[in-house]
Write a protein that holds these residues in place. Sequence first.
Motif, mmCIF file in Angstrom:
data_model
loop_
_atom_site.group_PDB
_atom_site.id
_atom_site.type_symbol
_atom_site.label_atom_id
_atom_site.label_comp_id
_atom_site.label_asym_id
_atom_site.label_seq_id
_atom_site.Cartn_x
_atom_site.Cartn_y
_atom_site.Cartn_z
ATOM 1 N N GLU A 59 0.831 -1.208 0.000
ATOM 2 C CA GLU A 59 0.000 0.000 0.000
ATOM 3 C C GLU A 59 0.863 1.255 0.000
ATOM 4 O OE1 GLU A 59 -3.607 2.023 2.654
ATOM 5 O OE2 GLU A 59 -2.887 0.002 3.111
ATOM 6 N N THR A 60 1.891 1.260 0.835
ATOM 7 C CA THR A 60 2.789 2.420 0.907
ATOM 8 C C THR A 60 3.563 2.600 -0.394
ATOM 9 O OG1 THR A 60 3.065 2.054 3.285
ATOM 10 C CG2 THR A 60 4.695 3.464 2.197
ATOM 11 N N ALA A 61 4.071 1.494 -0.945
ATOM 12 C CA ALA A 61 4.874 1.552 -2.163
ATOM 13 C C ALA A 61 4.043 1.988 -3.362
ATOM 14 C CB ALA A 61 5.509 0.187 -2.428
ATOM 15 N N GLN A 62 2.812 1.504 -3.440
ATOM 16 C CA GLN A 62 1.946 1.891 -4.553
ATOM 17 C C GLN A 62 1.653 3.384 -4.517
ATOM 18 O OE1 GLN A 62 1.005 0.333 -7.160
ATOM 19 N NE2 GLN A 62 1.210 -1.852 -6.745
ATOM 20 N N ALA A 63 1.433 3.919 -3.336
ATOM 21 C CA ALA A 63 1.188 5.351 -3.196
ATOM 22 C C ALA A 63 2.411 6.151 -3.642
ATOM 23 C CB ALA A 63 0.835 5.685 -1.746
ATOM 24 N N ALA A 64 3.603 5.691 -3.255
ATOM 25 C CA ALA A 64 4.835 6.374 -3.651
ATOM 26 C C ALA A 64 5.042 6.288 -5.157
ATOM 27 C CB ALA A 64 6.024 5.766 -2.913
ATOM 28 N N LEU A 65 4.752 5.124 -5.725
ATOM 29 C CA LEU A 65 4.957 4.924 -7.162
ATOM 30 C C LEU A 65 4.000 5.782 -7.986
ATOM 31 C CD1 LEU A 65 6.554 3.324 -9.286
ATOM 32 C CD2 LEU A 65 4.789 1.561 -9.168
ATOM 33 N N SER A 66 2.763 5.892 -7.529
ATOM 34 C CA SER A 66 1.786 6.679 -8.281
ATOM 35 C C SER A 66 2.200 8.151 -8.374
ATOM 36 C CB SER A 66 0.406 6.571 -7.623
ATOM 37 O OG SER A 66 0.402 7.175 -6.338
ATOM 38 N N THR A 67 2.954 8.609 -7.386
ATOM 39 C CA THR A 67 3.426 10.000 -7.402
ATOM 40 C C THR A 67 4.610 10.178 -8.342
ATOM 41 O OG1 THR A 67 2.701 10.330 -5.116
ATOM 42 C CG2 THR A 67 4.337 11.875 -5.979
ATOM 43 N N VAL A 68 5.564 9.253 -8.278
ATOM 44 C CA VAL A 68 6.798 9.403 -9.042
ATOM 45 C C VAL A 68 6.594 9.143 -10.537
ATOM 46 C CG1 VAL A 68 7.674 7.031 -8.905
ATOM 47 C CG2 VAL A 68 9.281 8.929 -8.884
ATOM 48 N N VAL A 69 5.550 8.420 -10.897
ATOM 49 C CA VAL A 69 5.286 8.135 -12.307
ATOM 50 C C VAL A 69 5.044 9.415 -13.095
ATOM 51 C CG1 VAL A 69 3.530 7.138 -13.867
ATOM 52 C CG2 VAL A 69 4.542 5.745 -12.076
ATOM 53 N N TYR A 70 4.497 10.434 -12.429
ATOM 54 C CA TYR A 70 4.278 11.713 -13.121
ATOM 55 C C TYR A 70 5.594 12.306 -13.604
ATOM 56 C CZ TYR A 70 -0.560 11.708 -11.474
ATOM 57 O OH TYR A 70 -1.885 11.388 -11.256
ATOM 58 N N ASP A 71 6.634 12.224 -12.766
ATOM 59 C CA ASP A 71 7.958 12.716 -13.174
ATOM 60 C C ASP A 71 8.506 11.882 -14.331
ATOM 61 O OD1 ASP A 71 8.193 14.822 -11.328
ATOM 62 O OD2 ASP A 71 8.843 13.450 -9.744
ATOM 63 N N PHE A 72 8.297 10.582 -14.267
ATOM 64 C CA PHE A 72 8.777 9.698 -15.331
ATOM 65 C C PHE A 72 8.106 10.049 -16.650
ATOM 66 C CE2 PHE A 72 8.339 5.904 -17.950
ATOM 67 C CZ PHE A 72 9.640 5.426 -17.993
ATOM 68 N N GLU A 73 6.796 10.213 -16.632
ATOM 69 C CA GLU A 73 6.063 10.504 -17.859
ATOM 70 C C GLU A 73 6.376 11.889 -18.404
ATOM 71 O OE1 GLU A 73 2.045 9.788 -16.723
ATOM 72 O OE2 GLU A 73 2.176 7.620 -17.092
ATOM 73 N N ALA A 74 6.798 12.785 -17.522
ATOM 74 C CA ALA A 74 7.193 14.127 -17.949
ATOM 75 C C ALA A 74 8.646 14.161 -18.408
ATOM 76 C CB ALA A 74 6.979 15.124 -16.816
ATOM 77 N N ASP A 75 9.293 12.991 -18.412
ATOM 78 C CA ASP A 75 10.693 12.848 -18.816
ATOM 79 C C ASP A 75 11.646 13.570 -17.859
ATOM 80 O OD1 ASP A 75 11.965 11.246 -20.677
ATOM 81 O OD2 ASP A 75 12.490 12.920 -21.975
ATOM 82 N N SER A 76 11.200 13.788 -16.638
ATOM 83 C CA SER A 76 12.080 14.334 -15.599
ATOM 84 C C SER A 76 12.782 13.148 -14.940
ATOM 85 C CB SER A 76 11.274 15.138 -14.574
ATOM 86 O OG SER A 76 10.607 16.218 -15.183
ATOM 87 N N LEU A 77 13.761 12.626 -15.636
ATOM 88 C CA LEU A 77 14.337 11.331 -15.268
ATOM 89 C C LEU A 77 15.049 11.355 -13.925
ATOM 90 C CD1 LEU A 77 15.716 10.214 -18.750
ATOM 91 C CD2 LEU A 77 13.488 9.739 -17.717
ATOM 92 N N GLN A 78 15.793 12.425 -13.659
ATOM 93 C CA GLN A 78 16.527 12.494 -12.400
ATOM 94 C C GLN A 78 15.579 12.534 -11.216
ATOM 95 O OE1 GLN A 78 19.714 12.043 -12.875
ATOM 96 N NE2 GLN A 78 20.153 11.896 -10.686
ATOM 97 N N ALA A 79 14.510 13.317 -11.361
ATOM 98 C CA ALA A 79 13.516 13.401 -10.292
ATOM 99 C C ALA A 79 12.795 12.067 -10.140
ATOM 100 C CB ALA A 79 12.507 14.514 -10.590
ATOM 101 N N ALA A 80 12.518 11.412 -11.253
ATOM 102 C CA ALA A 80 11.840 10.118 -11.201
ATOM 103 C C ALA A 80 12.706 9.077 -10.492
ATOM 104 C CB ALA A 80 11.498 9.648 -12.608
ATOM 105 N N LEU A 81 13.984 9.084 -10.786
ATOM 106 C CA LEU A 81 14.877 8.085 -10.208
ATOM 107 C C LEU A 81 15.152 8.338 -8.725
ATOM 108 C CD1 LEU A 81 17.428 7.730 -13.138
ATOM 109 C CD2 LEU A 81 15.976 5.890 -12.234
ATOM 110 N N ASN A 82 15.388 9.589 -8.370
ATOM 111 C CA ASN A 82 15.842 9.901 -7.011
ATOM 112 C C ASN A 82 14.783 10.551 -6.130
ATOM 113 O OD1 ASN A 82 18.555 8.990 -7.494
ATOM 114 N ND2 ASN A 82 18.865 10.833 -8.716
#
Length: 233
Positions: A64-87
């Motif tokens: 549950e905790t990990a899914q919540a974290a992942l749903s947030t970081v995916v926005y950075d990934f889709e925006a091609d903000s790779l460094q923010a997505a990774l770290n």
Amino acid sequence: MSKKNTDPSGLEIIENPEVLASQINKAEDFFVKNRKVVVGLGGAILLAIVAFGGYRYYIDGQEETAQAALSTVVYDFEADSLQAALNGSGGNEGLLSIADGYKGTDASNLANFYAGVALLKQGKFDEAISHLESFSSSDLLVQARAKALIGDAYMEKNQFSEAVANYKKASDYKTNQYFTPVYLMKLALAQEKANDFSSALASYKRVVEEFPLSSEVVNAKKYMGLIEGQVGK
């Protein structure tokens, strides 16, 4: 004369009181003689059940905790903000943290895939390979995609035999008319780079013969013509 079967059947044990009593006495004797083993085995089984239940409770909470974290970081990934997505950014965890910190969860597994893609785009090929190899799925498309991306990383590293191995896995995994021809074209190119022209020709032929409606057919025929002379066909 055939020997009569003296081993009581299940039905005979139930219907014949004498046989039933005999079987109970045998069981009691076995328990008395092997009390420590039986009790120890029972305890081990109970401990395993309790441990598994505790593990599932822990994993469910982590999921549950990990899914919540992942749903947030995916926005950075889709925006091609790779460094923010990774770290991570703004106090949110990144893909690398989710992949490593929530092992055993579906979110961690998927974070490995996203992280592999991001690292590949950054040219960090060894790290990309590591994360993509940690990803596993029974999905029709994503598992093959992960293998193809590993092949891409090896191609960038000029390690063509490893690229071939992974493109083969991608092209053989749950074949379909949309993506399999693409993976076969990648496989054929890697085989050419590895100077295995006969295999490359076979891969191009698969595209032409098995996927005649694919948009890859035109190029497959062209490249077949270019290498046919090299393999004497």
